[in-house]
Design an enzyme around this catalytic site. Structure first.
Site, PDB file in Angstrom:
ATOM      1  N   HIS A  16      43.628  50.271  53.803  1.00 59.31           N
ATOM      2  CA  HIS A  16      44.701  51.123  54.339  1.00 59.31           C
ATOM      3  C   HIS A  16      44.229  51.742  55.645  1.00 59.31           C
ATOM      4  CE1 HIS A  16      48.068  54.265  53.352  1.00 59.31           C
ATOM      5  NE2 HIS A  16      47.945  54.080  54.665  1.00 59.31           N
ATOM      6  N   HIS A  18      45.729  51.886  59.773  1.00 59.90           N
ATOM      7  CA  HIS A  18      46.680  51.521  60.838  1.00 59.90           C
ATOM      8  C   HIS A  18      45.858  51.389  62.109  1.00 59.90           C
ATOM      9  CE1 HIS A  18      50.106  52.725  58.254  1.00 59.90           C
ATOM     10  NE2 HIS A  18      49.212  53.562  57.757  1.00 59.90           N
ATOM     11  N   HIS A 196      54.123  51.844  51.823  1.00 59.73           N
ATOM     12  CA  HIS A 196      53.798  53.256  51.668  1.00 59.73           C
ATOM     13  C   HIS A 196      54.868  53.835  50.747  1.00 59.73           C
ATOM     14  CE1 HIS A 196      51.203  52.606  55.062  1.00 59.73           C
ATOM     15  NE2 HIS A 196      50.941  53.886  55.259  1.00 59.73           N
ATOM     16  N   GLU A 199      53.925  59.111  49.399  1.00 57.00           N
ATOM     17  CA  GLU A 199      53.053  59.919  50.264  1.00 57.00           C
ATOM     18  C   GLU A 199      53.739  61.283  50.411  1.00 57.00           C
ATOM     19  OE1 GLU A 199      52.746  58.617  54.360  1.00 57.00           O
ATOM     20  OE2 GLU A 199      50.933  59.793  54.720  1.00 57.00           O
ATOM     21  N   ASP A 277      43.354  55.436  56.683  1.00 66.10           N
ATOM     22  CA  ASP A 277      44.705  55.650  57.223  1.00 66.10           C
ATOM     23  C   ASP A 277      44.717  55.646  58.756  1.00 66.10           C
ATOM     24  OD1 ASP A 277      47.407  55.785  56.772  1.00 66.10           O
ATOM     25  OD2 ASP A 277      47.460  57.887  56.182  1.00 66.10           O
ATOM     26  N   ASP A 278      44.562  56.819  59.372  1.00 66.80           N
ATOM     27  CA  ASP A 278      44.580  56.933  60.846  1.00 66.80           C
ATOM     28  C   ASP A 278      43.367  57.764  61.260  1.00 66.80           C
ATOM     29  OD1 ASP A 278      47.430  55.835  61.485  1.00 66.80           O
ATOM     30  OD2 ASP A 278      47.692  57.231  59.813  1.00 66.80           O
TER      31      ASP A 278
HETATM   32  N1  HPA Z   1      52.297  57.270  56.697  1.00 61.50           N
HETATM   33  C1  HPA Z   1      53.368  56.611  57.125  1.00 61.50           C
HETATM   34  N2  HPA Z   1      53.361  55.907  58.245  1.00 61.50           N
HETATM   35  C2  HPA Z   1      52.249  55.846  58.953  1.00 61.50           C
HETATM   36  C3  HPA Z   1      51.109  56.507  58.560  1.00 61.50           C
HETATM   37  C4  HPA Z   1      51.129  57.250  57.356  1.00 61.50           C
HETATM   38  O1  HPA Z   1      50.147  57.876  56.909  1.00 61.50           O
HETATM   39  N3  HPA Z   1      50.167  56.239  59.491  1.00 61.50           N
HETATM   40  C5  HPA Z   1      50.720  55.441  60.406  1.00 61.50           C
HETATM   41  N4  HPA Z   1      51.991  55.202  60.088  1.00 61.50           N
HETATM   42 ZN    ZN Z   2      49.219  54.777  56.119  1.00 67.03          ZN
END
Ligand code: HPA
Ligand code: ZN
Length: 336
Positions: A16, A18, A196, A199, A277-278
């Site tokens: 996971h 991006h 996703h 979340e 994630d990011d």
């Molecule tokens: N959630 C949803 N979309 C996203 C995320 C995330 O954490 N990171 C990049 N796009």
């Molecule tokens: Zn994500």
């Protein structure tokens, strides 16, 4: 306390991530200059100072603006290779990463430029680090399903090189069912399916991801914990939840790492994994996520090894590759 060096070197899979979310402020400023793109920040410090989020949307606004500096094949190559260098240093031996084609095609960057650049970065990383990499094309859920279909059409020449499709961006108000047809079409093309879900969105969105999209993997999934029947179902199915602790705290979905439910998920029999994630935006790559949550939750050695094992079990590799990774993980644990 588990030794940080053990957690960093522990062999693991990143499931996971991006790639646009690995754009470090230094690279953002350098690419803005290289491509003569205006950004509303004068320095790396100003970029970093803007990284204070209240929820998913407040992050996405900055994330999409930051991606505006990416314009050429070389940019996407450089972005990807910089990420894989960090991942390799964190014990990542296999990665399945997301990219958001619509973020780029909607500002005039051709799909082929993005895909060629990313695959060049992937080839460089595979040669340099001996890791294996899969690329997952994510549909932006705030856009409509026709736009996702147009993206699938643009992806046609590349489809046999992608491992799957995903669903990301603003969750609430954009349930998985909005993308039922394009997910079915994607599966018909031989692609694995991720979404996703849970979340920020309710447990009902996780049910939809399972029942309507027929996903192979749930990204995040935290809010499944609010629905006991759903937890039992996910556990029974051996469904992987790709959990991102630093992201959860940065986007205020979890109050702090001290109360992160990662160990509760394992106790409930969920196949949870840990990812980044990011990482440029949320304060750390996969190794930092392992180290920080292990310390905050006082995880046992057995629990972190289970998390690493789950990352391989949840990946889209074949049985022979899986067996190899699990053997190497066992050997690492025995030797340390
Ligand atoms: N959630 C949803 N979309 C996203 C995320 C995330 O954490 N990171 C990049 N796009
Ligand atoms: Zn994500």
């Amino acid at each position: 306390m588990i030794d940080d060096a053990f957690l960093t070197a522990l062999p693991k899979a990143e499931l996971h991530l991006h790639i646009e979310g690995s754009l470090e402020p230094e690279m953002m400023v350098a690419l803005a200059r290289r491509n003569s793109v205006a950004i509303p920040f004068k320095s790396v410090e100003e970029v970093r100072a803007a990284y204070s989020f209240t929820d998913l949307q407040s992050f996405l606004d900055i994330y999409y603006a930051g991606a505006g500096v990416l314009r050429t094949e070389e940019d996407f190559h450089d972005l990807a290779l910089a990420y894989f260098d960090r991942a390799a240093a964190d014990g990542v031996v296999h990665a399945e990463i997301f990219f958001d084609p619509q973020t780029h095609t909607h500002r005039g960057i051709p799909f082929d430029v993005v895909a060629s650049g990313l695959f060049a970065g992937i080839a460089a990383a595979e040669a340099k680090h001996g890791m294996t990499v899969g690329l997952i094309m994510s549909y932006l859920r705030h856009l409509d399903e026709d736009d996702a279909f147009a993206t699938l059409a643009q992806a046609e020449p590349w489809l046999d090189r992608f491992v799957g499709v995903g669903l990301d961006s603003s969750e609430v108000g954009h349930p998985p069912s909005k993308f039922a047809r394009v997910f079915a079409a994607s599966r018909e093309r031989g692609l694995k399916l991720c979404a996703h879900a849970g979340e920020e969105g309710p447990p009902a969105y996780v049910h939809e991801a399972l029942d309507v999209l027929h996903v192979d993997r749930i990204d995040h999934g935290n809010r499944s914990l609010e629905d006991h029947a759903l937890v039992a179902r996910l556990a029974r199915a051996g469904m992987t939840l790709t959990v991102c602790p630093s992201s959860n705290v940065a986007l205020r979905n979890v109050a702090s790492l001290d109360v992160h439910p990662i160990d509760r998920m394992l106790d409930l029999g969920l196949r949870a994994t840990i990812h980044s994630d990011d990482p440029s935006y949320f304060g750390g790559y996969i190794g930092e996520n392992f180290r920080a949550v292990a310390a905050a939750r006082n995880l046992s050695r057995e629990q972190v090894v289970t998390l690493a094992r789950n990352s391989f079990l949840g990946s889209f590799i074949d049985d022979a590759a899986l067996a190899g990774h699990l053997d190497r993980l066992d050997a690492f644990v025995k030797a340390h």
